[in-house]
Design an enzyme around this catalytic site. Structure first.
Site, PDB file in Angstrom:
ATOM      1  CG  ASP A   1      -1.716   1.259   1.406  1.00 11.83           C
ATOM      2  OD1 ASP A   1      -1.764   2.058   0.458  1.00 11.83           O
ATOM      3  OD2 ASP A   1      -2.306   1.446   2.494  1.00 11.83           O
TER       4      ASP A   1
ATOM      5  CD  GLU B   1      -4.880   3.695  -2.238  1.00 14.26           C
ATOM      6  OE1 GLU B   1      -5.761   4.447  -1.752  1.00 14.26           O
ATOM      7  OE2 GLU B   1      -3.740   4.088  -2.513  1.00 14.26           O
TER       8      GLU B   1
ATOM      9  CG  ASP C   1      -9.280   4.003   1.066  1.00 10.45           C
ATOM     10  OD1 ASP C   1      -8.756   4.520   2.074  1.00 10.45           O
ATOM     11  OD2 ASP C   1      -8.618   3.385   0.217  1.00 10.45           O
TER      12      ASP C   1
END
Length: 551
Positions: free
Chosen positions: A7, A170, A192
């Site tokens: 990430d 993501e 998110d």
């Protein structure tokens, strides 16, 4: 060898792997499970990455690069970059290829190089934890990243010595972390809200099939914007108390920024916190003065409510794009560090009519999902992942209109061909300007590049026809192929950012100048009342030079 999931975050990055069938975050030698996405050169000319770079940011802000994820893959001349150049302590300059680059410690770096240094740190962290070299990775990006940004992350992976097996959005990775191996049959909205970007995606999960049916976001909405609102408040309180503004010194402002971030984090678990910066500067009499401001959670929520409202607006847009309402979602999944804010929970409950699901770790879920996808790709019972295009792609037409090729939420992969004919006698080349965005005006979309087909036979206009095929891969990366319909000759080509905003305006006869689309430009700061006279210092230019214009 193991394939890791990374990430690559705006403020912090995280790396994970699947061992024994279970995903796990890999900690650094010092025990950190996330690493700051910060790169610096210190006074001795040493390169610092992650915690070492962040630790000296206060005393060396000019030579410390942070938050660069917002700029990677963007042309320097783009309205987006120009709108936020004065929001960073370091210098943003044009690179050799026209892309935005950074200048610090007397050197210029592409933003891919900066991202590569962070990815290399992730790679080395994983190799140390696993006791073996790491060569392959799945890397996550914001769902709202455009084509150039996705390609830039791939390039950064290559520079870091990694073979990037896949780029994945993501929110999609977070949904994998939530649903993997549970045999779910649910429609999930992933909310998110990270350090620098916001994404919202609706996924339908059926067993190990994850299909994104709608997605959207804002690449200039995240925790750093919440910090900025509180920073303004702290500075204003300082000016009210002392009658002058903090000096335009980068170290001073970085200390206030750090205090704002610490106070914001504390107010997620407490009702009251005190922002303290001792010995901040000297007053007119040469006496040391500090900053000490008590902030309540209620005050912070008043300062940042409009930012949370913007995230709710994006969620509504994402649902409406597929004719869905709040009642059509089974779960709202929270991801990203800023999603810890109690105001976020309340706003989601009010707007979507349900308590948000906080069962995944907000800082680690995306990396864990990327690791699961990486591991699954090598098994028979692999995950089926069907993603969607976050922003439409089209071709600019004379007069400023945009002819859509792929509308928003097109299921990936996708392929479409368009025929184009020459418009002038003797024309031997054809140009198409490609844009990404959801407006029907080219000036309100992001310029991706120009497709140029050369070597056409010189014939009367309209006689030479070219089929241009646009293809989107599973990652949302665009490739273009042109075929001369008379000769059958096929040319594969890359999008080249040949045009500046001014040349685009001339070629397409745009009635207005190019603007950064909403979701790809810095948010305007909320206005503030003036400090009472008589001793307050004038406001003009201070915030603009240090943290961006206050509009």
């Amino acid at each position: 060898g193991a394939v890791i999931g990374i990430d690559l975050g705006t403020t912090n990055s995280c790396v994970a792997v699947v061992r024994g069938g279970k995903p796990e975050v890999l900690a650094s030698r010092q025990g950190y499970r996330t690493l700051p996405s910060v790169v610096a050169y210190d006074a001795q000319g040493r390169l610092l990455v992650a915690h070492a770079a962040k630790a000296q940011m206060v005393v060396n802000p000019r030579n410390t690069v942070y938050g660069s994820k917002r700029l990677v893959g963007r042309p320097f001349a783009s309205p987006t970059v120009q709108a936020c150049r004065d929001r960073f302590h370091y210098e943003i300059v044009p690179g050799p290829d026209g892309a935005a680059a950074v200048r610090f410690a007397g050197r210029d770096f592409s933003l891919q190089q900066i991202a590569a240094l962070i990815l290399k740190e992730m790679r080395e962290t994983a190799a140390q934890a696993l006791g073996a070299p790491v060569e392959h990775a799945v890397i996550t990006v914001p769902a709202y990243y455009n084509d150039h940004q996705r390609n830039a992350v791939r390039e950064a992976g290559r520079l870091a010595g990694l073979a990037v097996d896949r780029i994945v959005n993501e929110p999609t990775a977070a949904a994998l972390a939530f649903g993997f191996g549970k045999g779910l049959d649910k429609r999930v909205l992933v909310y998110d809200l990270g350090g620098g970007t916001f994404d919202a995606s609706v996924l339908e999960i059926q067993g190990e099939v994850y299909e994104v049916i709608s997605t959207g976001g804002d690449t200039f909405l995240g925790g750093v914007d919440f910090d900025a609102q509180l920073l303004d408040h702290l500075v204003w309180r300082f000016m009210e108390e002392h009658g002058f503004a903090p000096p335009e010194d980068r170290v001073v402002w970085q200390r206030i920024r750090d205090a704002a971030e610490e106070t914001k984090v504390a107010l997620s678990t407490r009702e009251v916190a005190v922002a303290q910066v001792p010995y901040l500067c000297k007053d007119r009499d040469g006496k040391d003065v500090g900053l000490e401001v008590k902030v309540t959670r209620e005050e912070l929520e008043a300062l940042t409510e409009r930012l949370v409202d913007r995230t709710i607006e994006v969620c509504r847009e994402v649902l409406a794009a597929k004719g869905l309402g709040p009642g059509d979602v089974d779960e709202v999944l929270l991801v990203g560090g800023q999603s810890r804010m109690p105001l976020v929970w309340r706003k989601i409950q009010e707007a979507l009519g349900r308590e948000p699901n906080r069962s995944v770790h907000p800082d680690e879920a995306v990396a864990l999902g990327a690791a699961l996808l990486a591991d699954s790709a090598h098994r028979i019972d692999s995950v089926v992942l069907i993603d969607a295009l976050a922003m439409g792609i089209g071709v600019g037409l004379p007069g400023g209109r945009m002819a859509p090729v792929f509308p928003r939420n097109t299921r990936l992969p996708a392929r479409k061909a368009h025929e184009h004919a020459t418009t002038r006698d003797g024309q031997t080349e054809l140009e198409l300007q490609v844009f990404q965005g959801d407006s029907d005006k080219a000036s309100e979309c992001e310029y991706l590049g120009t497709v140029r087909v050369e070597g056409l036979p010189a014939r009367p206009r309209g006689e030479v026809r070219v089929a241009v095929e646009f293809a989107l891969g599973a990652e949302g990366i665009l490739t273009v192929t042109a075929r001369d319909l008379a000769t059958g000759q096929v040319t594969a080509m890359q999008l080249a950012t040949l045009d500046t905003p001014e040349s685009l305006r001339q070629k397409l006869q745009l009635p207005e100048a190019q603007t950064a689309p909403r979701g790809a430009r810095p948010l305007e700061r909320a206005p503030r009342p003036p400090v009472p006279p008589p001793s307050a210092a004038p406001r003009q230019g201070l915030f603009g030079r240090m943290f961006g214009p206050r509009k």
